[in-house]
Each structure stands twice: as structure tokens, then as C-alpha cells.
Design an enzyme around this catalytic site. Structure first.
Site, PDB file in Angstrom:
ATOM      1  N   GLY A   1     -32.889 -19.370 -32.088  1.00  0.00           N
ATOM      2  CA  GLY A   1     -31.699 -19.111 -32.895  1.00  0.00           C
ATOM      3  C   GLY A   1     -30.448 -18.839 -32.073  1.00  0.00           C
ATOM      4  O   GLY A   1     -29.446 -18.368 -32.592  1.00  0.00           O
TER       5      GLY A   1
ATOM      6  N   HIS B   1     -45.096 -14.817 -34.466  1.00  0.00           N
ATOM      7  CA  HIS B   1     -43.719 -15.247 -34.216  1.00  0.00           C
ATOM      8  C   HIS B   1     -42.968 -14.095 -33.532  1.00  0.00           C
ATOM      9  O   HIS B   1     -43.214 -12.919 -33.833  1.00  0.00           O
ATOM     10  CB  HIS B   1     -43.047 -15.630 -35.538  1.00  0.00           C
ATOM     11  CG  HIS B   1     -41.718 -16.289 -35.322  1.00  0.00           C
ATOM     12  ND1 HIS B   1     -40.570 -15.584 -35.057  1.00  0.00           N
ATOM     13  CD2 HIS B   1     -41.373 -17.605 -35.295  1.00  0.00           C
ATOM     14  CE1 HIS B   1     -39.567 -16.436 -34.885  1.00  0.00           C
ATOM     15  NE2 HIS B   1     -40.026 -17.671 -35.022  1.00  0.00           N
TER      16      HIS B   1
ATOM     17  N   ASN C   1     -40.007 -23.843 -39.767  1.00  0.00           N
ATOM     18  CA  ASN C   1     -40.100 -22.424 -40.140  1.00  0.00           C
ATOM     19  C   ASN C   1     -38.808 -22.053 -40.862  1.00  0.00           C
ATOM     20  O   ASN C   1     -37.767 -21.885 -40.231  1.00  0.00           O
ATOM     21  CB  ASN C   1     -40.283 -21.579 -38.863  1.00  0.00           C
ATOM     22  CG  ASN C   1     -40.227 -20.093 -39.155  1.00  0.00           C
ATOM     23  OD1 ASN C   1     -40.291 -19.667 -40.306  1.00  0.00           O
ATOM     24  ND2 ASN C   1     -40.118 -19.287 -38.104  1.00  0.00           N
TER      25      ASN C   1
ATOM     26  N   LYS D   1     -38.041 -19.393 -42.232  1.00  0.00           N
ATOM     27  CA  LYS D   1     -37.748 -17.958 -42.134  1.00  0.00           C
ATOM     28  C   LYS D   1     -37.378 -17.419 -43.520  1.00  0.00           C
ATOM     29  O   LYS D   1     -37.907 -17.886 -44.510  1.00  0.00           O
ATOM     30  CB  LYS D   1     -36.646 -17.694 -41.097  1.00  0.00           C
ATOM     31  CG  LYS D   1     -36.935 -18.378 -39.756  1.00  0.00           C
ATOM     32  CD  LYS D   1     -36.100 -17.838 -38.659  1.00  0.00           C
ATOM     33  CE  LYS D   1     -36.308 -18.671 -37.412  1.00  0.00           C
ATOM     34  NZ  LYS D   1     -35.744 -18.060 -36.245  1.00  0.00           N
TER      35      LYS D   1
ATOM     36  N   GLU E   1     -42.473 -20.443 -27.549  1.00  0.00           N
ATOM     37  CA  GLU E   1     -41.122 -20.187 -28.039  1.00  0.00           C
ATOM     38  C   GLU E   1     -40.467 -19.109 -27.190  1.00  0.00           C
ATOM     39  O   GLU E   1     -40.614 -17.902 -27.469  1.00  0.00           O
ATOM     40  CB  GLU E   1     -41.164 -19.715 -29.497  1.00  0.00           C
ATOM     41  CG  GLU E   1     -41.747 -20.730 -30.454  1.00  0.00           C
ATOM     42  CD  GLU E   1     -41.168 -20.548 -31.851  1.00  0.00           C
ATOM     43  OE1 GLU E   1     -40.598 -21.502 -32.366  1.00  0.00           O
ATOM     44  OE2 GLU E   1     -41.269 -19.445 -32.404  1.00  0.00           O
TER      45      GLU E   1
ATOM     46  N   GLU F   1     -40.174 -12.887 -33.985  1.00  0.00           N
ATOM     47  CA  GLU F   1     -39.493 -11.951 -34.898  1.00  0.00           C
ATOM     48  C   GLU F   1     -40.490 -10.935 -35.478  1.00  0.00           C
ATOM     49  O   GLU F   1     -40.127  -9.803 -35.759  1.00  0.00           O
ATOM     50  CB  GLU F   1     -38.754 -12.744 -35.991  1.00  0.00           C
ATOM     51  CG  GLU F   1     -37.515 -13.410 -35.411  1.00  0.00           C
ATOM     52  CD  GLU F   1     -37.079 -14.692 -36.087  1.00  0.00           C
ATOM     53  OE1 GLU F   1     -37.521 -14.973 -37.206  1.00  0.00           O
ATOM     54  OE2 GLU F   1     -36.292 -15.422 -35.456  1.00  0.00           O
TER      55      GLU F   1
ATOM     56  N   SER G   1     -34.299 -23.498 -30.696  1.00  0.00           N
ATOM     57  CA  SER G   1     -33.071 -24.306 -30.799  1.00  0.00           C
ATOM     58  C   SER G   1     -33.305 -25.803 -30.597  1.00  0.00           C
ATOM     59  O   SER G   1     -32.488 -26.487 -29.976  1.00  0.00           O
ATOM     60  CB  SER G   1     -32.001 -23.777 -29.827  1.00  0.00           C
ATOM     61  OG  SER G   1     -31.678 -22.434 -30.148  1.00  0.00           O
TER      62      SER G   1
HETATM   63  C1  PEP Z   1     -38.243 -20.343 -34.751  1.00  0.00           C
HETATM   64  O1  PEP Z   1     -37.850 -19.454 -35.468  1.00  0.00           O
HETATM   65  O2  PEP Z   1     -39.463 -20.519 -34.641  1.00  0.00           O
HETATM   66  C2  PEP Z   1     -37.277 -21.178 -34.052  1.00  0.00           C
HETATM   67  C3  PEP Z   1     -37.693 -21.974 -33.125  1.00  0.00           C
HETATM   68  O3  PEP Z   1     -35.946 -21.047 -34.455  1.00  0.00           O
HETATM   69  P1  PEP Z   1     -34.715 -21.968 -33.993  1.00  0.00           P
HETATM   70  O4  PEP Z   1     -35.165 -23.405 -34.025  1.00  0.00           O
HETATM   71  O5  PEP Z   1     -33.642 -21.685 -34.993  1.00  0.00           O
HETATM   72  O6  PEP Z   1     -34.348 -21.542 -32.605  1.00  0.00           O
END
Ligand code: PEP
Length: 265
Positions: A187, A109, A24, A26, A181, A111, A226
Site C-alpha cells: 500500500g 497478512h 485482497n 481488504k 509481501e 495487517e 504495490s
Molecule cells: C496486500 O494487501 O496484500 C497488498 C499487496 O496490498 P497492495 O497491493 O495495495 O500493496
């Protein structure tokens, strides 16, 4: 509603599910940066063993589709409109995503849920819109830190999941991917332990298995939050973890490639 034959109770017998790693991006990327990143991903020796998906911002989808050519790497979008077409300024329809070469789309997601206020019903409608246009939705589910600390993780995940099942029916999950997630791990550099991830993945699979064991058993459930080179192998080794949804690390070719390598086992 899509129907699938019921197959009795969930046996818990794990089938061999192919691992999937989705990046992703973003709101990152540029015409200059995308090409070397895609070239590096296309050089991975593991694309025949691991399903690899890249999800750039909307404006780069057509260009990335061209860069991917007829490779095994699949193209995904980061969001989709719940409506089919019409006067929805700024939105992008599922049919348009399919038209430019997308085969996957992320829906729900955290976000989108937490910054843009998308609720469970809207996420469910986006999931249905994707399926109606031959896109595989990657349905994101996850609890906030406060919810985990209050012991509400399963309640939240169950509610987010049930909203989709009640709109589409369990049969729709035969063409879907789920990503767990935890919001507190996205992040932040803080990852769920392999045991914490496995516990929630098993919860998701068992909840769906109450309605259709076969569909639940075949469903890819990704972990996101992460994921990096140092933790991917251990996370992916968990029985119900079928790969990862990768944010930050998907923008660094070497890091993303080593995560794909870890998924191959
Ligand atoms: C994500 O945005 O779906 C995600 C898992 O981000 P990160 O790997 O940066 O934590």
C-alpha cells in the site's frame, strides 16, 4: 501431521507452475460496487490460463459466491479463526467459509500481524484450521522496513515459515500457497525490485526443499506489495514468482484485469 514422500535434495529445476493472481479487497467494497467488479473479472479471456481468486470482506462472501456462479474465479476470505467453532464472538470458522463457497483464505497478512498482533504460532494454527476444512491457505510472510535495513529479511521470513512447518509438517504445503509481501511495499506504492522478490522467493523455496524438494518445487509463491500494470509482467517473469497477491489494484477492474493478463506471460 501430513506426510509426503521425501525426494532427495532440491535440484532447483523449475517445474511449470500455473500462475495465480489473488485480489485482497481488504475492508473495501459495497453491494453496489461488487457486482460490476465481479462482472468485469468474469469477462477476462485468461481465466483458463491463470488461477484467479477474489477475497472480499466476510459480509460479502455469500453474495460474491452467487455472482461468481460456477465460473473459474475462486472465492477466498481474508482471515479465519484458528478454533473450530464455539464461543468466539466476532470470529469466523474455516467450516463456515467453506460452507459459503470459499476455497482459499489469506492467513498471516501483515495487517493482521502488525495491527492486530497475530503472532507466528497463531498464524500457523489458522493455516492448519484452513487445511482441515478443505481451504487452501495463502500464507503471507514479510519483513518490516527496519528488519530489511538491518539485514534481517531472511531471518524473519525463515522464522515465520518455520513456525508453520513445525506445526503442520512439510506435507501441508502440498495444499497451500505462500505470498511474500514485504511490509514496506504494501500500500506504499514502493515495490520490491524483481531481483529482490526473486531472491526471497528462492530463499523460501530452497528452505522448504530441504525437507521435501517435490513439494517445494510445486508450491505457488506469490509476490505482494504495490503490484500494478506497470510492474506485474517483470515481477511475474522471475523464475520463482508464481503470480501476485494484489491489494489496492484489485479494486479497479481494468487494473486487475491487466495484472491477470500479465500473469499469463
Ligand atoms: C496486500 O494487501 O496484500 C497488498 C499487496 O496490498 P497492495 O497491493 O495495495 O500493496
Amino acid at each position: 501431521m501430513i506426510r509426503a514422500p521425501k525426494d532427495g535434495a532440491y535440484s532447483g529445476a523449475a517445474m511449470m507452475r500455473r500462475k495465480l493472481v489473488a485480489g485482497n479487497w481488504k475492508m473495501h467494497g459495497s453491494r453496489t460496487a461488487n457486482e460490476p467488479l465481479i462482472d468485469a473479472i468474469l469477462a477476462s479471456p485468461y481465466l483458463d490460463q491463470v488461477t484467479c481468486v477474489v477475497c472480499p470482506p466476510f459480509v460479502y462472501l455469500a453474495e460474491v459466491a452467487r455472482l461468481l456462479r460456477d465460473s473459474a474465479v475462486r472465492l477466498g476470505a481474508q482471515d479465519v479463526c484458528a478454533e473450530g467453532h464455539g464461543a468466539y464472538t466476532g470470529e469466523v470458522a474455516a467450516a463456515m467459509l467453506h460452507d459459503v463457497g470459499c476455497r482459499y483464505v489469506i492467513v498471516g497478512h501483515s495487517e493482521r500481524r502488525n495491527i492486530y498482533g497475530e503472532d507466528d504460532v497463531l498464524v500457523a494454527r489458522k493455516f492448519a484450521a484452513a487445511l482441515a476444512h478443505q481451504l487452501t491457505p495463502i500464507l503471507c510472510l514479510g519483513e518490516l522496513l527496519a528488519e530489511r535495513e538491518a539485514g534481517q529479511c531472511q531471518e524473519v521470513i525463515g522464522r515465520q515459515l518455520d513456525a508453520v512447518v513445525s506445526l503442520t509438517g512439510i506435507g501441508a504445503f502440498a495444499g497451500a500457497v505462500v505470498a511474500y509481501e514485504p511490509v514496506w511495499a504494501i500500500g506504499t506504492g514502493r515495490t520490491a525490485s524483481p531481483e529482490q522478490a526473486q531472491e526471497v522467493h528462492q530463499f523460501i523455496r530452497e528452505r522448504l526443499a530441504r525437507q521435501d524438494a517435490k513439494i517445494a518445487d510445486a508450491l505457488p509463491i506469490l509476490y505482494g506489495g504495490s503490484v500494478k500494470t506497470g510492474n506485474a509482467r517483470e515481477l511475474f517473469a522471475q523464475r520463482d514468482v508464481d503470480g501476485g497477491l494484489i491489494g489496492g489494484a484489485s479494486l479497479k477492474a481494468e487494473e486487475f484485469l491487466s495484472i491477470v493478463a500479465a500473469a499469463r506471460g
